[in-house]
Design an enzyme around this catalytic site. Structure first.
Site, short mmCIF file in Angstrom:
data_model
loop_
_atom_site.label_atom_id
_atom_site.label_comp_id
_atom_site.label_asym_id
_atom_site.label_seq_id
_atom_site.Cartn_x
_atom_site.Cartn_y
_atom_site.Cartn_z
CD GLU A 45 -2.98 -1.03 2.30
OE1 GLU A 45 -4.15 -1.39 2.12
OE2 GLU A 45 -2.58 -0.63 3.42
CB VAL A 46 3.78 2.51 -1.80
CG1 VAL A 46 4.40 3.86 -2.15
CG2 VAL A 46 4.70 1.73 -0.87
#
Length: 840
Positions: free
Chosen positions: A513-514
């Site tokens: 989840e960047v």
């Protein structure tokens, strides 16, 4: 009629009057009420809450000079703007007076509306309220707060109770003789006549190669017999023999129980250990209560081996911390049900939980949550941890010595511990800790040392917002200091494992989840792109980063583990930018934990496996234990990925999970043909499925009891799927026949869990506060009927609106409906589950 929930966060206000005399009023005199009054609000995906501030003191509450902080889902200013709301960062928000706020006189109150995300269950309630005065900015005072839902949920609760009833109708009573003798179900077993009399005089004979397992088992038997068994040599009767033999694979065993002798045969210690777990599982529930010292173990022959080599549970101690004592208890549970991997999520935005020598700020700052204006000594409160750094869920870490002890304990039980250091995103605790280190050393004039482990580009102007609401939680992968930091942490972890004598094959470096927008305005990244022509844009930094991390780990004879994104890259599919398989790492022995099988990514795990990546199936829809058991408003847990009850992991089909998935993440049935066109698992891909894993994320877990509630009994179904052979219902092509076979297997499993396993877990390892299911309920012709998911539990009721207790009348077949009828299920120990009001 209205259905309401009242949660009272009652905190002792310990500050003396002198400490608050300089403040405009005493925080202990302020009461805050938060009422959900519209849900949804004006046909949106939001809810409207009415906030009321009540002045119980003698001084007026002024219209300036203070802010109230709290943790919540997305919250914003409401239409009246009497009270204003700003996001601080993550799930921390600030509430303060708007232009329409007037001074609140003693004994008076003021109300204002705010908007928050749609409230689906009690998990969505805000929490952790505290007030900070402008003239005392570093001090937060907890507030006494009432959170109330004023929206009628009776209709949905009634529909759910009816749904549960229909589901429970499939679970018939199965005699114990027709159930597997142990759980997880073994490859084969055969019962025989007679039993072995286990008593304190039993002797243990072991091959010298199995001294570790024999020592472990003596300690376990001491818990039930009151004393350790002695070592035997030539005894023929009343003896347990651990010997080499058989050909059941690396973790396989054969267990034979006869009236005078128990024999466990295996090729190595792991097989012996799992044979011993099955022998322990044959003991009656009363063995673990300490009430008797002699037991009959039924005669049986079991031949067994695990289906998957990687049987994992992921424990999140970063979001909210759990003490070492509870972790030890979880390890006991995992080993009892033959898990062999404990994935420790040590690091996230909200906490760093492992001591690293030489980097004291990681624990001094990164493991501490509390109110702070600069976060040099503590990071922001999260998940209701409040202003004080002493909050047991918000603050805490494992010392180096504690972790070495944990490693030894797990290793003795044949559990490998995989440490996760989440990067490059979800790294805010580490970033803030290294900022604190930077600040300390810069004040000492040690610039080079200060920058040695810095994790962010100080001049980065990039703007982004993570899924969890953070704007500063991604390390800058262009900084050489980032890789110095990762190598330092890796080397210290390796040293701990070496000292513990525990195996370390991999370090998990996250990759999850960047958000979009990171690194785009970083001077460091701009310079890197000028120097390295292979980096065309910020998407290429992914390969650059994990390539360097991979090379670092390979130099230490380790392989890289991570979430699915480590095997993905940015691409365009049907004209839209999406993550696609990155073939460049396919042969690098990356182990990917693939969680995303939600809409649009249903076949992602199979795609990665087919492409050559090692895959640990971690499917959110079936294996995420932090998801709520069902759609009840009162059921604690997450719901973004669906709902997971005991049946979800039990029904999971690893090599064809399309077949078992019946509903979407909203709990709605999937249409026929939903999975048509999705990529199928190839034979080569099948060989790349190394196992399955269940995570238990800790956002809503603030105590061991809450952890156990979401953990059990769901974990037992995960154990079954990870160990037991592929069931016939999973491979049967005829749909009707497959469903009939499944219903029969499901009923048997529910009987085994309810009658055998949970009674053991009332006392095993000190006992577990597992969830007791709510009854299924229907009203037919004026009569209330109820049933239970787990045979062996009882239902009791009251007709006066009070909560049933263990002395209330027992529900048998049916009773007439009455307006104040309440039902509640109880286990054999008299502990009750959540009370359900019967709604007509």
């Amino acid at each position: 009629m209205r259905k309401s929930v009242l949660i009272i966060f009652s905190v002792m206000i310990s500050a003396v009057a002198l400490a608050q005399s300089k403040n405009p009023f005493n925080a202990a005199d302020l009461r805050l009420s938060w009422q959900i009054v519209e849900n949804p609000y004006a046909n949106t995906t939001q809810a409207r809450a009415l906030i009321t501030l009540v002045n119980k003191g003698s001084k007026p509450i002024p219209a300036k000079g203070w802010k109230i902080y709290f943790n919540a889902t997305t919250t914003r200013t409401g239409p009246d703007k009497i009270l204003l709301v700003d996001r601080v960062n993550g799930d921390l928000f600030a509430l303060y007076p708007g232009s329409g706020f007037k001074s609140v006189a003693a004994g008076d109150s003021i109300s204002s509306s705010v908007l928050q995300g749609h409230v689906k269950d009690v998990t969505d309630f805000p929490k952790g309220f505290y007030i900070v005065f402008n003239n005392e900015p570093e001090k937060g005072y907890p507030l006494l707060t009432d959170i109330t839902n004023q929206v009628n949920v009776d209709k949905s609760e009634k529909a759910l109770a009816e749904k549960i009833y229909r589901q429970n109708e499939l679970i018939t009573d199965v005699p114990a003789a027709n159930l597997s003798p142990v759980l997880p179900t073994p490859v084969s077993y055969k019962r025989a006549a007679g039993s072995f009399k286990l008593n304190p005089q039993v002797k243990i004979i072991n091959d010298p190669a199995f001294i570790k397992e024999a020592t472990y088992f003596k300690d376990e038997l001491a818990k039930v017999l009151g004393s350790k068994p002695q070592t035997g040599f030539t005894e023929k009767y009343n003896v347990i023999v651990l010997q080499k033999g058989g050909n059941n694979g690396a973790e396989g065993y054969q267990l034979q129980v006869t009236p005078g002798r128990i024999t466990i045969s295996a090729t190595n210690g792991a097989g012996i250990f799992y044979g011993l777990q099955s022998l322990k599982n044959l003991l009656p529930a009363s063995a673990w209560s300490g009430t008797q010292k002699n037991f009959d173990i039924p005669a049986v022959t079991i031949t067994d081996a695990p289906r998957f080599e990687h049987r994992a549970f992921m424990m999140d101690v970063a979001r909210n911390f759990q003490p070492k004592s509870h972790l030890i208890k979880v390890i006991d549970l995992l080993s009892f049900y033959k898990f062999n991997v404990l994935h420790m999520h040590f690091v996230d935005d909200e906490g760093w939980r492992i001591e690293i020598p030489g980097l004291p700020e990681l624990t001094q700052t990164g493991s501490t949550r509390g109110h702070s204006t600069n976060e040099l000594n503590a990071i922001n409160p999260a998940y209701g941890s409040g202003p004080d750094t002493t909050n047991q869920a918000g603050s805490g870490y494992y010392s180096r010595q504690e972790f070495i002890e944990i490693l030894r304990y797990a290793n003795e039980r044949h559990i490998r511990v995989i440490p996760e250091i989440e990067t490059p995103g979800h790294a805010r605790a580490a970033i803030k800790a290294m900022d604190a280190r930077y600040s300390r050393l810069m004040k000492l004039g040690k610039k080079a040392e200060a920058e040695q482990y810095l994790l962010r580009d100080i001049n980065d102007k990039s703007s982004y917002r993570s899924v969890q609401g953070f704007s500063d939680n991604v390390v800058n992968v262009g900084l050489p200091s980032v890789y110095s930091f990762l190598e330092k942490v890796s080397d210290e972890l390796i040293a701990m494992y070496k000292e513990a004598g525990a195996p370390l094959q991999t370090i998990h470096f996250g990759g999850d989840e960047v958000p979009a927008g990171v690194w785009e305005k970083s001077p460091v990244i701009a310079d890197l792109m000028k120097k390295d022509s292979s980096i065309k844009n910020t998407s290429d930094l992914w390969f650059y980063y994990f390539g360097k991390v991979n090379n670092m780990l390979k130099s230490k004879s380790l392989y890289l583990s991570g979430w699915e994104e480590i095997g993905l890259t940015s691409g365009v599919v049907n004209g839209r930018k999406r993550l696609v398989i990155d073939p460049r790492f396919a042969n690098e022995n990356f182990h990917t934990d693939v969680w995303n099988n939600l809409a649009g990514n249903e076949d992602l795990a199979y795609k990665l496996a087919n492409a050559g990546y090692k895959v640990v199936l971690t499917n959110v829809t079936n294996l995420y234990l932090d998801l709520a058991y069902n759609t009840s408003f009162y059921e604690r847990g997450q719901y973004w990925g669906g709902y997971v009850d005991l049946n979800k992991p039990f029904s999971f089909i690893p090599y064809n999970y399309y077949k078992n998935q019946k509903e979407n993440e909203q709990g709605q049935p999937l249409k026929a043909g939903y999975f048509d066109g999705k990529e199928q698992l190839t034979e080569e891909g099948k060989r790349n499925i190394v196992g399955i894993q269940s995570p238990l994320w800790a956002e809503v877990i603030t105590s061991p009891e809450k952890h156990e509630y979401l953990l059990l009994p769901k974990l037992l179904a995960v154990a079954e799927r990870a160990w037991a052979p592929d069931p016939q219902w999973a491979t049967e092509p005829e749909i009707a026949k497959s469903e009939a076979m499944y219903n029969q297997a499901w009923a048997a499993f529910a009987n085994k869990v309810g009658k055998s396993e949970l009674p053991k877990l009332d006392h095993y390892a000190g006992g577990f506060q597992y969830r007791i299911p709510t009854p299924g309920i229907v009203i037919e012709n004026g009569l209330v009927r109820a049933n239970m998911q787990l045979p062996g539990f009882t239902i009791r009721y009251t007709t006066d609106g009070t909560e049933p207790d263990v002395n209330s009348r027992m529900f048998t077949d049916s009773i007439p409906y009455s307006p104040q009828l309440n039902l509640r299920a109880f286990n054999n120990e008299g502990r009750g589950g959540r009370t359900v009001k019967v709604v007509q």
